[in-house]
Design a protein around this motif. Structure first.
Motif, PDB file in Angstrom:
ATOM      1  N   TRP A 132       0.809  -1.161  -0.076  1.00 58.49           N
ATOM      2  CA  TRP A 132      -0.341   0.136  -0.168  1.00 58.49           C
ATOM      3  C   TRP A 132       0.777   1.132   0.134  1.00 58.49           C
ATOM      4  CZ3 TRP A 132      -2.155  -4.117   2.785  1.00 58.49           C
ATOM      5  CH2 TRP A 132      -3.024  -4.767   2.325  1.00 58.49           C
ATOM      6  N   SER A 133       2.533   1.025  -0.626  1.00 57.81           N
ATOM      7  CA  SER A 133       3.286   2.554  -0.804  1.00 57.81           C
ATOM      8  C   SER A 133       2.744   3.351   0.542  1.00 57.81           C
ATOM      9  CB  SER A 133       2.866   3.388  -1.352  1.00 57.81           C
ATOM     10  OG  SER A 133       1.982   2.484  -3.057  1.00 57.81           O
ATOM     11  N   LEU A 134       3.289   2.570   2.272  1.00 59.05           N
ATOM     12  CA  LEU A 134       3.067   3.067   3.254  1.00 59.05           C
ATOM     13  C   LEU A 134       4.269   3.924   3.307  1.00 59.05           C
ATOM     14  CD1 LEU A 134       1.279   0.625   5.412  1.00 59.05           C
ATOM     15  CD2 LEU A 134       0.684   1.961   4.040  1.00 59.05           C
ATOM     16  N   HIS A 135       4.296   5.018   3.946  1.00 62.04           N
ATOM     17  CA  HIS A 135       5.493   6.132   4.894  1.00 62.04           C
ATOM     18  C   HIS A 135       5.933   5.795   6.030  1.00 62.04           C
ATOM     19  CE1 HIS A 135       5.245   9.650   1.561  1.00 62.04           C
ATOM     20  NE2 HIS A 135       4.187   8.319   1.316  1.00 62.04           N
ATOM     21  N   GLN A 136       4.653   5.293   6.536  1.00 62.74           N
ATOM     22  CA  GLN A 136       5.509   4.806   8.300  1.00 62.74           C
ATOM     23  C   GLN A 136       3.707   3.876   8.635  1.00 62.74           C
ATOM     24  OE1 GLN A 136       7.156   6.434  10.715  1.00 62.74           O
ATOM     25  NE2 GLN A 136       7.842   7.570   8.826  1.00 62.74           N
ATOM     26  N   ALA A 137       4.340   2.586   9.290  1.00 64.70           N
ATOM     27  CA  ALA A 137       3.182   1.588   9.783  1.00 64.70           C
ATOM     28  C   ALA A 137       4.213   0.754  11.209  1.00 64.70           C
ATOM     29  CB  ALA A 137       3.839   0.169   9.198  1.00 64.70           C
ATOM     30  N   VAL A 138       3.342   1.095  11.952  1.00 69.31           N
ATOM     31  CA  VAL A 138       3.326   1.100  13.641  1.00 69.31           C
ATOM     32  C   VAL A 138       2.443  -0.496  13.993  1.00 69.31           C
ATOM     33  CG1 VAL A 138       3.065   2.344  15.738  1.00 69.31           C
ATOM     34  CG2 VAL A 138       3.672   3.209  13.816  1.00 69.31           C
ATOM     35  N   ILE A 139       3.119  -0.956  14.861  1.00 66.22           N
ATOM     36  CA  ILE A 139       2.413  -2.169  15.487  1.00 66.22           C
ATOM     37  C   ILE A 139       3.188  -2.397  16.949  1.00 66.22           C
ATOM     38  CG2 ILE A 139       1.470  -4.781  15.047  1.00 66.22           C
ATOM     39  CD1 ILE A 139       2.816  -4.837  13.167  1.00 66.22           C
ATOM     40  N   HIS A 140       1.977  -1.775  17.911  1.00 67.07           N
ATOM     41  CA  HIS A 140       2.688  -1.845  19.147  1.00 67.07           C
ATOM     42  C   HIS A 140       1.401  -2.762  20.274  1.00 67.07           C
ATOM     43  CE1 HIS A 140       4.338   0.978  22.236  1.00 67.07           C
ATOM     44  NE2 HIS A 140       3.915  -0.151  22.669  1.00 67.07           N
ATOM     45  N   HIS A 141       2.171  -4.096  20.167  1.00 62.90           N
ATOM     46  CA  HIS A 141       1.463  -4.789  20.850  1.00 62.90           C
ATOM     47  C   HIS A 141       2.089  -5.265  22.256  1.00 62.90           C
ATOM     48  CE1 HIS A 141      -1.211  -8.218  21.033  1.00 62.90           C
ATOM     49  NE2 HIS A 141      -1.903  -8.788  20.502  1.00 62.90           N
ATOM     50  N   ARG A 142       0.938  -5.775  23.385  1.00 67.25           N
ATOM     51  CA  ARG A 142       1.011  -5.298  25.131  1.00 67.25           C
ATOM     52  C   ARG A 142       0.827  -7.499  25.215  1.00 67.25           C
ATOM     53  NH1 ARG A 142      -2.131  -2.939  29.638  1.00 67.25           N
ATOM     54  NH2 ARG A 142      -0.770  -3.281  31.443  1.00 67.25           N
ATOM     55  N   VAL A 143       2.013  -7.842  26.106  1.00 67.55           N
ATOM     56  CA  VAL A 143       1.955  -8.492  26.591  1.00 67.55           C
ATOM     57  C   VAL A 143       1.767  -8.634  28.177  1.00 67.55           C
ATOM     58  CG1 VAL A 143       3.227  -9.640  24.435  1.00 67.55           C
ATOM     59  CG2 VAL A 143       4.218  -8.458  26.310  1.00 67.55           C
ATOM     60  N   GLY A 144       1.651  -9.853  28.622  1.00 67.96           N
ATOM     61  CA  GLY A 144       1.148 -10.360  30.145  1.00 67.96           C
ATOM     62  C   GLY A 144       0.166 -10.143  30.679  1.00 67.96           C
ATOM     63  N   ARG A 145      -0.039  -9.159  32.274  1.00 65.84           N
ATOM     64  CA  ARG A 145      -1.450  -9.744  32.492  1.00 65.84           C
ATOM     65  C   ARG A 145      -2.122  -7.615  32.480  1.00 65.84           C
ATOM     66  NH1 ARG A 145      -4.541 -12.389  36.363  1.00 65.84           N
ATOM     67  NH2 ARG A 145      -5.883 -11.059  37.437  1.00 65.84           N
ATOM     68  N   MET A 146      -2.978  -8.360  31.508  1.00 70.73           N
ATOM     69  CA  MET A 146      -4.015  -6.816  31.630  1.00 70.73           C
ATOM     70  C   MET A 146      -5.657  -6.844  31.321  1.00 70.73           C
ATOM     71  SD  MET A 146      -2.909  -6.819  27.200  1.00 70.73           S
ATOM     72  CE  MET A 146      -2.195  -7.804  27.638  1.00 70.73           C
ATOM     73  N   GLU A 147      -6.231  -6.159  31.765  1.00 69.69           N
ATOM     74  CA  GLU A 147      -7.708  -5.451  32.368  1.00 69.69           C
ATOM     75  C   GLU A 147      -8.741  -5.197  31.459  1.00 69.69           C
ATOM     76  OE1 GLU A 147      -8.084  -5.954  36.440  1.00 69.69           O
ATOM     77  OE2 GLU A 147      -5.551  -6.237  36.460  1.00 69.69           O
ATOM     78  N   ILE A 148      -9.512  -5.055  31.855  1.00 71.95           N
ATOM     79  CA  ILE A 148     -10.761  -4.718  31.077  1.00 71.95           C
ATOM     80  C   ILE A 148     -10.875  -3.835  30.274  1.00 71.95           C
ATOM     81  CG2 ILE A 148     -13.397  -4.632  30.456  1.00 71.95           C
ATOM     82  CD1 ILE A 148     -13.858  -6.886  32.430  1.00 71.95           C
TER      83      ILE A 148
END
Lengths: 83, 157, 157, 83
Positions: free
Chosen positions: B72-88
């Motif tokens: 898609w000819s992107l200029h920026q691509a960001v993937i930020h994924h959390r791990v561990g325990r998280m709440e609602i």
């Protein structure tokens, strides 16, 4: 050199352990043969043969079967459920 | 100016701050699309716990972002994924793309979130008051990922 | 918890802050999608100036957001559009949607940005060093809007 | 009662004014007839008849033609170009 076998997520619960370290038995050269060998040792390992199980071999996602040799780390992975 | 930013971390994700890093930063980009996924209330759910496979997960996300950037000819691509325990209500994943035009940015975000669900090694565990269980992979997620890969294959053909 | 928030204003749009108002606010929502449109660098462009038709524009945006809310079962729909003069890189429009599932949120954002380009009374003027001209409507924008309305019509049939 | 006619954006430049306020001539009951009348007064108004031009009648987007009467405010709008 030993081979390190990792059981990820639900497979860790199923196997009751996160890791096995063993000498690679002679004649075993790919992941399918290793899976069969693990089932001989422990019937619970039949879960590793399920078609949905994926492999990570030495820090890369790998096809099934993949060739293996002493010194490798092979992880059995349930389907991914991120995001 | 193109770039890919991949993060897998136990830290809380600050979606607004991540979006602000992308907006206004690139005068050649008309559009920034984003998707923020958060822990949804479900019967009995107390917390989610995310496990990953260090290095392999980051590499898988990098590959997904690289494919999206090419497609898609992107200029920026960001993937930020959390791990561990998280709440609602806590943010689990933030995906964003900048592109000259809106359709490219939106499609790229759809692609990245669909692909990371089935192609990056994460495993999700649900904690309830009565115990814990692993989340099963869903057919709908596989179908969503296949939609993109089928489309790309047919374009290549 | 559902709601629609429509704003047309001369004030600068703070996309990150708007996104943060939507994330984590609703435990029944798994996903927040957003699109931020900004003034793109084009040859000779010094600034854009956006004109609207007070009340009618807001009503048109409200109608677009209501249709999106019905069509994709949104919990929140936000359209924030700036008017007046703005410089390269400044945010022109922010559109966001929250929904239980990601595909609904992303499609709703695509619909809202596509529809507002052709169905809400805004007019865009380009200021250059040598003078000013009005931006002409693009066939691609009309086609993008028609894609959604055709799809909805065929679903209703 | 007068009718108020607004020319938006590029049409304002074309007409050289943003608004006309006039008594609605007798016999003119819809926007098409009004558009023809405006062309009689000023040839530049033929731009108002272009198929792409949209109407806002008394604070609502309206189809072409729309019935009009004294007291109305009718805005001629070039295609919208927001977002």
């Amino acid at each position: 050199m030993p081979i390190t076998i990792r059981y990820m997520a639900a497979l860790r619960d199923r196997m009751g352990k996160s890791e096995d370290v063993m000498e690679l038995p002679s004649g075993i050269t790919d992941s399918d043969a290793l899976t069969a060998h693990l089932q001989d040792l422990d019937p619970a390992a039949h879960a590793l043969a399920h078609p949905s199980i994926r492999l990570i071999l030495n820090d890369a996602i790998a096809p099934r079967p993949s060739p293996i040799r002493s010194g490798d780390t092979l992880a059995f992975c349930p389907p991914f459920t991120g995001g | 100016m193109t770039g890919i930013s991949i993060t897998v971390s136990h830290e809380k994700i600050r979606a607004g701050a991540l979006l602000d890093q992308l907006t206004g930063a690139d005068p050649e980009c008309g559009g920034v699309a984003s998707f923020t996924g958060q822990v949804r209330l479900e019967p009995g759910l107390v917390a989610l716990e995310l496990e990953h496979y260090p290095a392999v997960t980051e590499n898988a996300l990098q590959a997904i972002a690289e494919t999206a950037t090419r497609q898609w000819s992107l200029h920026q691509a960001v993937i930020h994924h959390r791990v561990g325990r998280m709440e609602i209500g806590e943010t689990l994943v933030f995906v964003a793309a900048t592109a000259p035009h809106r359709r490219e940015a939106l499609d790229a975000v759809g692609y990245m979130i669909d692909l990371l669900k089935t192609e990056a090694p994460f495993w999700k565990q649900v904690h309830t008051k009565d115990g814990s269980h692993w989340v099963e992979a869903r057919d709908t997620d596989r179908e969503a990922a296949n939609y993109w890969t089928d489309q790309m294959t047919s374009e290549d053909a």
